[in-house]
Design a protein around this motif. Structure first.
Motif, PDB file in Angstrom:
ATOM      1  N   ILE A   3       0.843  -1.194   0.000  1.00  0.00           N
ATOM      2  CA  ILE A   3       0.000   0.000   0.000  1.00  0.00           C
ATOM      3  C   ILE A   3       0.881   1.247   0.000  1.00  0.00           C
ATOM      4  CG2 ILE A   3      -0.219   0.097   2.519  1.00  0.00           C
ATOM      5  CD1 ILE A   3      -3.207   0.775   2.035  1.00  0.00           C
ATOM      6  N   SER A   4       0.486   2.249  -0.790  1.00  0.00           N
ATOM      7  CA  SER A   4       1.265   3.484  -0.839  1.00  0.00           C
ATOM      8  C   SER A   4       1.032   4.291   0.441  1.00  0.00           C
ATOM      9  CB  SER A   4       0.874   4.316  -2.057  1.00  0.00           C
ATOM     10  OG  SER A   4      -0.466   4.746  -1.953  1.00  0.00           O
ATOM     11  N   GLY A  88      -4.702  -1.892   5.615  1.00  0.00           N
ATOM     12  CA  GLY A  88      -3.298  -1.682   5.260  1.00  0.00           C
ATOM     13  C   GLY A  88      -2.641  -0.563   6.052  1.00  0.00           C
ATOM     14  N   TYR A  89      -3.387   0.491   6.305  1.00  0.00           N
ATOM     15  CA  TYR A  89      -2.858   1.615   7.089  1.00  0.00           C
ATOM     16  C   TYR A  89      -2.922   1.360   8.594  1.00  0.00           C
ATOM     17  CZ  TYR A  89      -2.775   4.446   2.834  1.00  0.00           C
ATOM     18  OH  TYR A  89      -2.507   4.939   1.589  1.00  0.00           O
ATOM     19  N   LYS A  90      -3.628   0.310   8.997  1.00  0.00           N
ATOM     20  CA  LYS A  90      -3.809  -0.025  10.411  1.00  0.00           C
ATOM     21  C   LYS A  90      -4.482   1.122  11.181  1.00  0.00           C
ATOM     22  CE  LYS A  90       0.033  -3.292  10.486  1.00  0.00           C
ATOM     23  NZ  LYS A  90      -0.714  -4.221   9.721  1.00  0.00           N
ATOM     24  N   TRP A  91      -5.394   1.797  10.494  1.00  0.00           N
ATOM     25  CA  TRP A  91      -6.081   2.927  11.097  1.00  0.00           C
ATOM     26  C   TRP A  91      -7.031   2.506  12.210  1.00  0.00           C
ATOM     27  CZ3 TRP A  91      -7.476   5.964   6.026  1.00  0.00           C
ATOM     28  CH2 TRP A  91      -6.343   6.667   5.596  1.00  0.00           C
ATOM     29  N   MET A 103     -14.918  -1.236  15.479  1.00  0.00           N
ATOM     30  CA  MET A 103     -14.217  -0.520  14.407  1.00  0.00           C
ATOM     31  C   MET A 103     -14.164  -1.334  13.112  1.00  0.00           C
ATOM     32  SD  MET A 103     -13.789   2.458  15.456  1.00  0.00           S
ATOM     33  CE  MET A 103     -12.985   3.002  13.953  1.00  0.00           C
ATOM     34  N   ARG A 104     -14.609  -2.587  13.146  1.00  0.00           N
ATOM     35  CA  ARG A 104     -14.686  -3.399  11.924  1.00  0.00           C
ATOM     36  C   ARG A 104     -16.029  -3.224  11.218  1.00  0.00           C
ATOM     37  NH1 ARG A 104     -10.836  -5.488   9.729  1.00  0.00           N
ATOM     38  NH2 ARG A 104      -9.000  -5.962  10.898  1.00  0.00           N
ATOM     39  N   THR A 109     -15.538   1.852   9.184  1.00  0.00           N
ATOM     40  CA  THR A 109     -14.440   1.784   8.213  1.00  0.00           C
ATOM     41  C   THR A 109     -14.581   2.889   7.188  1.00  0.00           C
ATOM     42  OG1 THR A 109     -14.238  -0.601   8.514  1.00  0.00           O
ATOM     43  CG2 THR A 109     -13.337   0.315   6.476  1.00  0.00           C
ATOM     44  N   ARG A 110     -15.779   3.039   6.659  1.00  0.00           N
ATOM     45  CA  ARG A 110     -16.018   4.075   5.643  1.00  0.00           C
ATOM     46  C   ARG A 110     -15.815   5.464   6.244  1.00  0.00           C
ATOM     47  NH1 ARG A 110     -18.167   4.727   0.171  1.00  0.00           N
ATOM     48  NH2 ARG A 110     -17.619   6.920  -0.098  1.00  0.00           N
ATOM     49  N   HIS A 111     -16.268   5.658   7.471  1.00  0.00           N
ATOM     50  CA  HIS A 111     -16.093   6.953   8.131  1.00  0.00           C
ATOM     51  C   HIS A 111     -14.609   7.307   8.265  1.00  0.00           C
ATOM     52  CE1 HIS A 111     -17.071  10.309  10.806  1.00  0.00           C
ATOM     53  NE2 HIS A 111     -16.022   9.928  11.492  1.00  0.00           N
ATOM     54  N   LEU A 112     -13.799   6.337   8.656  1.00  0.00           N
ATOM     55  CA  LEU A 112     -12.355   6.583   8.781  1.00  0.00           C
ATOM     56  C   LEU A 112     -11.752   7.035   7.454  1.00  0.00           C
ATOM     57  CD1 LEU A 112     -10.858   3.671  10.920  1.00  0.00           C
ATOM     58  CD2 LEU A 112     -10.599   6.114  11.329  1.00  0.00           C
ATOM     59  N   MET A 113     -12.034   6.280   6.406  1.00  0.00           N
ATOM     60  CA  MET A 113     -11.479   6.614   5.092  1.00  0.00           C
ATOM     61  C   MET A 113     -11.995   7.957   4.606  1.00  0.00           C
ATOM     62  SD  MET A 113      -9.375   5.424   2.879  1.00  0.00           S
ATOM     63  CE  MET A 113      -8.853   5.903   1.242  1.00  0.00           C
ATOM     64  N   ASP A 114     -13.287   8.168   4.725  1.00  0.00           N
ATOM     65  CA  ASP A 114     -13.882   9.424   4.259  1.00  0.00           C
ATOM     66  C   ASP A 114     -13.311  10.628   5.003  1.00  0.00           C
ATOM     67  OD1 ASP A 114     -15.475   8.050   2.456  1.00  0.00           O
ATOM     68  OD2 ASP A 114     -17.284   8.167   3.693  1.00  0.00           O
ATOM     69  N   ALA A 115     -13.178  10.504   6.315  1.00  0.00           N
ATOM     70  CA  ALA A 115     -12.649  11.624   7.099  1.00  0.00           C
ATOM     71  C   ALA A 115     -11.203  11.920   6.711  1.00  0.00           C
ATOM     72  CB  ALA A 115     -12.764  11.315   8.598  1.00  0.00           C
ATOM     73  N   TYR A 116     -10.413  10.879   6.498  1.00  0.00           N
ATOM     74  CA  TYR A 116      -9.010  11.091   6.100  1.00  0.00           C
ATOM     75  C   TYR A 116      -8.960  11.749   4.725  1.00  0.00           C
ATOM     76  CZ  TYR A 116      -3.999  10.479   6.517  1.00  0.00           C
ATOM     77  OH  TYR A 116      -2.646  10.719   6.650  1.00  0.00           O
TER      78      TYR A 116
END
Length: 150
Positions: A3-4, A88-91, A103-104, A109-116
């Motif tokens: 993952i980048s 992959g980011y272990k967020w 958190m699973r 999960t979507r909230h974490l990605m969207d917020a980032y």
């Protein structure tokens, strides 16, 4: 598959993203208008739309070209990718939350990605998001941002 790196974000944004609402006393608290990032759910609301636009843009520019139905089918894979990227980011492990929060859960999960994504957009604009998501999806994809057209 490796993952980048995620783009760096401001410390205030990190707090909004990785300190879950379940651990905050928010009821009736005014937003901090001095901060660009002042509310995780606001970042997620913005980031959701930005992520979807960036992802579709990347799919649109992939070669060989996809037909409309193929674009839609590939777009529908976004939740699976988001789960993989967040893993992959272990967020999930970085989030401070109440014990009863799962958190699973796909919504978390979507909230974490969207917020980032929202924080990256606020700090660096659409080009920064597009470069990052393109690197996650397919390093060979040439997006308009990589071609200097956005």
């Amino acid at each position: 598959m490796e993952i980048s790196l995620a783009p760096p974000i401001d410390g205030d944004a990190m707090l909004e993203i990785f300190v879950h609402l379940s651990t905050r006393v928010r009821a009736g608290m005014p937003m901090n208008s001095d901060s660009l990032y002042n509310d995780g759910p606001r970042l997620a609301a913005l980031g959701s739309k930005i992520l979807e636009a960036a992802y579709m843009c990347i799919l649109f520019h992939q070669r060989p070209m996809k037909k409309a139905a193929e674009l839609e089918a590939a777009f529908n894979e976004l939740p699976r990718w988001i789960d993989w990227w967040v893993d992959g980011y272990k967020w999930r492990e970085k989030v401070r939350c109440a014990q009863d929060v799962n958190m699973r859960d796909p919504k978390e999960t979507r909230h974490l990605m969207d917020a980032y994504v929202g924080a990256v957009f606020v700090g660096g604009g659409f080009k920064a998001v597009l470069r990052w998501i393109a690197a996650l999806v397919d390093s060979s994809t040439k997006t308009p941002a990589q071609q200097g057209r956005v």
